[in-house]
Scaffold this active site. Structure first.
Site, PDB file in Angstrom:
ATOM      1  N   SER A 140       1.167  -1.409  -0.342  1.00 51.41           N
ATOM      2  CA  SER A 140       0.198  -0.392  -0.073  1.00 51.41           C
ATOM      3  C   SER A 140       0.687   0.997  -0.291  1.00 51.41           C
ATOM      4  O   SER A 140       1.994   1.490   0.103  1.00 51.41           O
ATOM      5  CB  SER A 140      -0.763  -0.502   1.039  1.00 51.41           C
ATOM      6  OG  SER A 140      -0.420   0.356   2.047  1.00 51.41           O
ATOM      7  N   ASP A 149      -0.630  -0.858  -3.818  1.00 51.18           N
ATOM      8  CA  ASP A 149      -2.645  -1.621  -3.765  1.00 51.18           C
ATOM      9  C   ASP A 149      -2.897  -0.110  -3.896  1.00 51.18           C
ATOM     10  O   ASP A 149      -2.325   0.895  -3.005  1.00 51.18           O
ATOM     11  CB  ASP A 149      -2.589  -2.454  -2.313  1.00 51.18           C
ATOM     12  CG  ASP A 149      -3.936  -2.858  -1.359  1.00 51.18           C
ATOM     13  OD1 ASP A 149      -5.112  -2.989  -2.203  1.00 51.18           O
ATOM     14  OD2 ASP A 149      -3.703  -2.983  -0.671  1.00 51.18           O
ATOM     15  N   GLU A 177     -11.113   0.015 -10.167  1.00 57.83           N
ATOM     16  CA  GLU A 177     -12.288   0.372  -8.998  1.00 57.83           C
ATOM     17  C   GLU A 177     -13.380   1.268  -9.342  1.00 57.83           C
ATOM     18  O   GLU A 177     -13.174   2.627  -9.884  1.00 57.83           O
ATOM     19  CB  GLU A 177     -11.548   0.525  -8.132  1.00 57.83           C
ATOM     20  CG  GLU A 177     -12.989   0.118  -6.948  1.00 57.83           C
ATOM     21  CD  GLU A 177     -12.023   0.488  -5.127  1.00 57.83           C
ATOM     22  OE1 GLU A 177     -11.090  -0.097  -4.950  1.00 57.83           O
ATOM     23  OE2 GLU A 177     -13.056   0.361  -3.933  1.00 57.83           O
ATOM     24  N   HIS A 213     -12.811  -2.328   4.782  1.00 58.15           N
ATOM     25  CA  HIS A 213     -11.554  -2.807   4.884  1.00 58.15           C
ATOM     26  C   HIS A 213     -11.782  -2.582   6.715  1.00 58.15           C
ATOM     27  O   HIS A 213     -12.108  -2.323   7.141  1.00 58.15           O
ATOM     28  CB  HIS A 213     -11.155  -1.637   4.158  1.00 58.15           C
ATOM     29  CG  HIS A 213     -10.549  -1.465   2.738  1.00 58.15           C
ATOM     30  ND1 HIS A 213     -10.593  -0.454   2.380  1.00 58.15           N
ATOM     31  CD2 HIS A 213      -9.302  -1.992   2.069  1.00 58.15           C
ATOM     32  CE1 HIS A 213     -10.876  -1.104   0.953  1.00 58.15           C
ATOM     33  NE2 HIS A 213      -9.707  -2.111   1.213  1.00 58.15           N
ATOM     34  N   GLY A 214     -10.332  -3.236   6.996  1.00 57.30           N
ATOM     35  CA  GLY A 214     -10.526  -3.296   9.049  1.00 57.30           C
ATOM     36  C   GLY A 214     -10.672  -4.329   9.152  1.00 57.30           C
ATOM     37  O   GLY A 214     -11.844  -5.544   8.206  1.00 57.30           O
ATOM     38  N   GLY A 236     -10.560  -5.876   1.023  1.00 55.57           N
ATOM     39  CA  GLY A 236     -11.835  -5.681   2.600  1.00 55.57           C
ATOM     40  C   GLY A 236     -11.855  -7.417   2.620  1.00 55.57           C
ATOM     41  O   GLY A 236     -13.085  -7.711   3.330  1.00 55.57           O
ATOM     42  N   SER A 289     -10.920 -10.141   4.591  1.00 57.51           N
ATOM     43  CA  SER A 289     -10.274 -10.773   5.924  1.00 57.51           C
ATOM     44  C   SER A 289     -11.817 -11.115   6.863  1.00 57.51           C
ATOM     45  O   SER A 289     -12.664 -10.377   6.733  1.00 57.51           O
ATOM     46  CB  SER A 289      -9.730  -9.712   6.629  1.00 57.51           C
ATOM     47  OG  SER A 289      -8.655  -9.761   6.266  1.00 57.51           O
ATOM     48  N   ILE A 299      -6.337  -9.570   1.288  1.00 58.21           N
ATOM     49  CA  ILE A 299      -6.413  -9.535   2.918  1.00 58.21           C
ATOM     50  C   ILE A 299      -5.073  -9.131   3.524  1.00 58.21           C
ATOM     51  O   ILE A 299      -4.066  -9.071   2.734  1.00 58.21           O
ATOM     52  CB  ILE A 299      -6.135 -11.111   2.363  1.00 58.21           C
ATOM     53  CG1 ILE A 299      -7.888 -11.940   2.241  1.00 58.21           C
ATOM     54  CG2 ILE A 299      -6.300 -11.681   4.226  1.00 58.21           C
ATOM     55  CD1 ILE A 299      -7.988 -12.790   2.083  1.00 58.21           C
ATOM     56  N   SER A 331      -5.735  -7.327   6.424  1.00 59.18           N
ATOM     57  CA  SER A 331      -6.218  -7.122   8.317  1.00 59.18           C
ATOM     58  C   SER A 331      -6.037  -8.605   9.394  1.00 59.18           C
ATOM     59  O   SER A 331      -4.774  -8.109  10.564  1.00 59.18           O
ATOM     60  CB  SER A 331      -7.486  -7.105   8.616  1.00 59.18           C
ATOM     61  OG  SER A 331      -8.243  -5.507   8.297  1.00 59.18           O
TER      62      SER A 331
END
Ligand code: G3H
Ligand code: 13P
Ligand code: ZN
Length: 330
Positions: A56, A93, A145, A189-190, A233, A235, A276, A278
């Site tokens: 990232s 990313d 995106e 995300h997260g 997102g 995870s 993936i 998180s």
């Protein structure tokens, strides 16, 4: 100018073609340091899985682009030393500008994402097109995106998600020339993807979040047959790590992820890259907290980073084998 080919890396084209045909998804694991990189490579070599190692903007700032590039070169050599030559992509990313993407392409990345999803549609098209022109001139793949994920996409924060509009995807892909498309169908995300009150309970009392919008994904697939789709997102926020973090002094609130069954279903569709990050953070944090709590006299980083790396490897192997289905496809 350093080409990814000199670093022994590959672009995404062939990987995605095979993943689409084989109905599995390529793991796209984020890394920021050596232990994460080692765990990713060890897991993917042992499971014979192709892999996208992604960086990232935050990781670039943290780790330095020259070091990251040489880690990616080393990753290929490390894989061969471990006994199997897996295809490795080095991917940017959430690239936030043409300049960031260009810098990565010039520094040996084989794939970049330009994330213009927060821009008005025409601006997203124009920015993405500009990146594609530069990237394709250097043989590099581009991910665009459409749609906005809820939560935090790097520094941009969104209260609500805007699902991808299937009626826009053909226009976007044909006008930009992207090689893959990230979409928004309910992931975020997260580690806090859903609120408790939005979940139901299964027969065993486990929280079940609302399902992903597979209806939108199916419509996108109808509009864009055989085109590589990317899921950010993704995870699953394993509860064993959330509990471990809590048991050893941490405090996480409402940590709920995407159930593995949903990811498995997505992986067998046109989704051929699953992001993936998180889960790796949770696994590392859980183990490091445990080791340090149980061994208060320990101050050798290898004594807690080593077990964290081992746990990460175990988790990635599980994902490759049982969730993404990429094992055996290298
Ligand atoms: O999508 C975002 C990734 O999880 C990277 O996060 O910007 O904190 O490195 P980061
Ligand atoms: P998670 O936060 O669900 O791991 O998503 C990572 C991601 O999408 C990176 O681009
Ligand atoms: Zn993402």
């Amino acid at each position: 100018m350093i080409s990814y080919k000199e670093l022994g890396l590959v672009k995404t084209k062939e990987m995605f073609e095979k993943a689409l045909k084989g109905k599995y998804a390529i793991p796209a694991y984020n890394f920021n340091n050596m232990e994460q990189m080692q765990a990713i490579i060890q897991a993917c070599v042992e499971t014979r899985s192709p892999v996208i190692m992604q960086v990232s903007k935050g990781a670039r700032d943290y780790a330095n682009i020259n070091l990251l590039r040489n880690m990616a070169r080393g990753a290929g050599e490390y894989a061969r030393e471990l006994g199997y030559d897996i295809p490795i992509v080095l991917h940017l990313d959430h690239g936030d500008s043409f300049e960031t993407c260009k810098d990565c392409i010039d520094n040996g990345f084989s794939s970049v994402m330009i994330d213009g999803s927060h821009l008005p549609y025409e601006e997203n098209v124009a920015l993405t097109r500009k990146v594609v022109e530069y990237a394709h001139a250097h043989g590099v793949s581009v991910e665009g995106e459409l749609g906005v994920l809820a939560g935090i996409e790097d520094e941009v924060s969104h209260e609500v998600s805007h699902y991808t509009k299937p009626e826009e995807v053909v226009d976007f892909v044909s006008r930009t020339g992207v090689d893959s498309l990230a979409i928004s169908i309910g992931t975020s995300h997260g580690a806090n993807k859903f609120k408790r009150e939005d979940c139901t309970r299964d027969a065993d009392g486990n929280l079940v979040p609302p399902p992903l919008r597979f209806d939108i994904l199916e419509e996108i697939e109808r509009q864009l047959p055989n085109f590589p789709i990317v899921l950010h997102g993704s995870s699953s926020v394993p509860q064993e790590y959330v509990e471990m973090i809590g048991r050893y002094g941490g405090k996480l609130k409402d940590s709920i992820g995407i159930p593995e069954s949903q990811l498995r279903k997505a992986a067998s569709s046109a989704v051929c890259k699953i992001n993936i990050d998180s889960d790796g953070r949770l696994a590392m944090t859980g183990i490091i907290r445990k080791v340090l709590t149980e061994n208060p006299g320990e101050f050798d980083p290898r004594k807690y980073l080593g077990p964290a790396r081992e746990e990460l490897k175990k988790m990635y192997m599980h994902k490759n084998k049982n969730v993404l289905g990429s094992a055996g496809h290298a």
